[in-house]
Design an enzyme around this catalytic site. Sequence first.
Site, PDB file in Angstrom:
ATOM      1  N   GLU A 149      60.653  96.516  39.467  1.00  0.00           N
ATOM      2  CA  GLU A 149      59.784  97.606  40.006  1.00  0.00           C
ATOM      3  C   GLU A 149      60.492  98.602  40.211  1.00  0.00           C
ATOM      4  OE1 GLU A 149      55.851  96.741  42.217  1.00  0.00           O
ATOM      5  OE2 GLU A 149      57.003  95.058  43.127  1.00  0.00           O
ATOM      6  N   HIS A 208      51.430  92.306  42.747  1.00  0.00           N
ATOM      7  CA  HIS A 208      51.043  90.836  43.302  1.00  0.00           C
ATOM      8  C   HIS A 208      50.411  90.872  44.513  1.00  0.00           C
ATOM      9  CE1 HIS A 208      52.486  86.640  44.477  1.00  0.00           C
ATOM     10  NE2 HIS A 208      52.246  87.163  45.676  1.00  0.00           N
TER      11      HIS A 208
END
Length: 829
Positions: free
Chosen positions: A779, A796
């Site tokens: 990320e 998530h």
Amino acid sequence: MQPSDLPADARSLPELFARVAAVRGDAPAVAGGGEQLGYAELDRRAGAVAARLTAAGLGRGDLVGVLLERSHRAPAWILGVLKSGAAYVPLDPSYPADRLRFMAGDAGLAALVGDPDRAAACGLDALPVIDPVIDPVAAAPALDGAAPGPDDPAYVIYTSGSTGVPKGCVVTHGNVLELLRATLPLFELGTGDRWTLFHSASFDFAVWELWGAWATGATAVPVPAATAQAPEDFLRLLVEERITVLNQVPSAFRHLAREYADSGAPATALRYVVFGGESVDLDVVRGFLAAAAAAPGPAPVMVNMYGITEITVHATHLVLTPEQLAGRTASPIGRPLPHLAIELRDDALRLVPDGETGEMWVAGSGVADGYLNRPELTAERFRVLDSRRMYRTGDLARRLPDGGLAYLGRNDQQVKLRGHRVELGEVEAGLRAAPQVRDAAALVVRDGAGNELLTALVVPAGPGALDVAALRRHARATMPAQLVPNRFHPVDELPLTSSGKLDRKVLAELAPRAGARRARVLVLDPIDPGALDELRRRHDVTVALRPPVEDLLRLVRDQEVIVLRSGVRLDAPVIAAAERLRVIARAGSGIDNIDVEAARAAGATVFNIPAVSAPAVAELALGLMLTVGRHLALADRQVRSGIWNKAALSGVELGGKTLGLIGYGRIGSRIAALGRALGMRVLVDVARPDADRRHELERLDYELAPLKTLLPASDVVCLAVPLTDRTHHLIDAAALAAMKPTSLLVNVSRGLVVDEDALYEALAEGRIAGAGLDVVAEEGRPNRLHELDNVVITPHIGAMSVDSQVRIGRILVDSVAAALAGQEVPNQC
């Protein structure tokens, strides 16, 4: 069968089992997790184990070590040792190797029953190792003169020793039979009951669990260690396995009670909850019963039973009534069991008047033989008073007006912490063995929240600051977890009395009060805002979301607690930089981004909270499968023509397709079950398919398939593996080339399990149909996958429901507090 049917003339535990087996036949003696062994079959298997021991020259008078994990097989192996005439010595594989080797040598073990590889890993391979995996259809030869009598040892359980040396308590067949005859009639039990086997065989509560079930013709249900540590999974087991009799140490029940309330008090079949091992938490019992009042059916009967190994598991019995739960007595333990007598005596061994405090002395047929190879200690603790052989417990109590007893704690250096008996002398001796320690004293300190912490005062062997991390590593490597202090405090000298003995009354004044100082907490990943606020109220919190490595090395230096979810890796250099690190809290479904060995070597507690997040991630995987699965029907034609119309593909189901699952852990097993529920064929690739795993997959009708077979056969390839050297770029260009052009890739693994550049090329060129990803691996790094419309990417934590986020956050905060207080935290590391 009823408790009153227990044969009065049975002379041994194998004889008792044989008589029950003759009546119960194919009725389940052990069941759970899809496995079931009838009484007759279990008796036959135990006979085969006994025959193997007999063929090895073992029998009456021998001690056989049992190094076994909790499973449906373990009861047959224990029974097999007893049928051979030998006694068993339970060896917990989680104990340090040094302690296991000491126990084996002290007991003079003639052999070891267990897996040879595990025995070698525990340093026990010098013993003859008998692998208990036997041919289940082999006939057992007759055993010559093996039948033990009531005075023969049944087992030897090692407990903490006051002199620093663990001591083995010898318990006979007659001791256990008397426990069953006296205790079982106090309950309304029968063949329809299902008992959990929750505890390690190294804890004598397990003796009651196993033989209480078998003596009444009931079913014993083993609880895997991982399930026992995860309250949500354990509660699910209680419901699915229709458990009626549950035995719990109060500290373990505390976590279960919280999960029960959080889950909306699901209907269970529980009839009895039996407490033992430590003081009962009346407030927790009250809360559990209040939650149970909203569930259908009657609430279980809550029973408190005080007991210790030397008197064979239980000594008292008390049904906790509403009056007792609301009363002022902190720890009522009830009256002595029918086969025992309990007297309260002062230091001069005189009986004390009712209402006054005295030490409990126990007499009766439950009193054990004594300590193995320790005649002096046996003579000290097992004594004859008024022509009766009695055991001096070291526990204090007072008699209540109703004739029952109230437990008041210890009168010597032994304490009970989280269900374990801890001899302070053994803790001290273990610390003195460290080269940096000249002297040490241990005590229990209560913090501001009421938590009891095992605390060590240490006199360093030389000048300079005490290396607490190194001392904690020494303690973890040489002592069982329950003996490792929660706190270490350096002192110049230990206080002594005028006679030169350690002045334990002054020790408490030297120990800083734990909990008075706020801990320093570093939060590295997003967590629920409410949980973050609560952490800030309790501790000094620094938030640094996914910092680069160079910043991370600086940030961790002063931190005692690190909280993370995913996206940040705590490798060995980072952990080494965190010199004050005490706790790593992982609120996720795996810990593959933590160097666990480095953390434990540094003396840090590592725990994870997967019980809530694992099902959330599995459901997320299903959502990704369904989302990208809509492309399956027309994928081949559209990919080849370069047209991609998501709207035209909605509603296509996955039923009849093949799911290729890579990884079969906590998340993977849930994904497989969800896929099967959709009617999918399930192929599974696992790293180490041992016999138990193969058997499980076969039972569930999943097909074990290596990666090279799974990839070209699957319509959906789903990854649920930890990031390791083996799984780094597991799905690379070659793996993608092996997949069908119509296939889909779903990844809920964290880290670089998929080569994302190769995945981009495969998707862009139409070599696979689509992908669903739970966060890209790196990320913050520009990633071309976002450009493609045949890719679904979801963060998530954002994909979880608000309820899941809140629940995980609250458990995280409570678990951090418990870990800082030195309590055991349910986890799945």
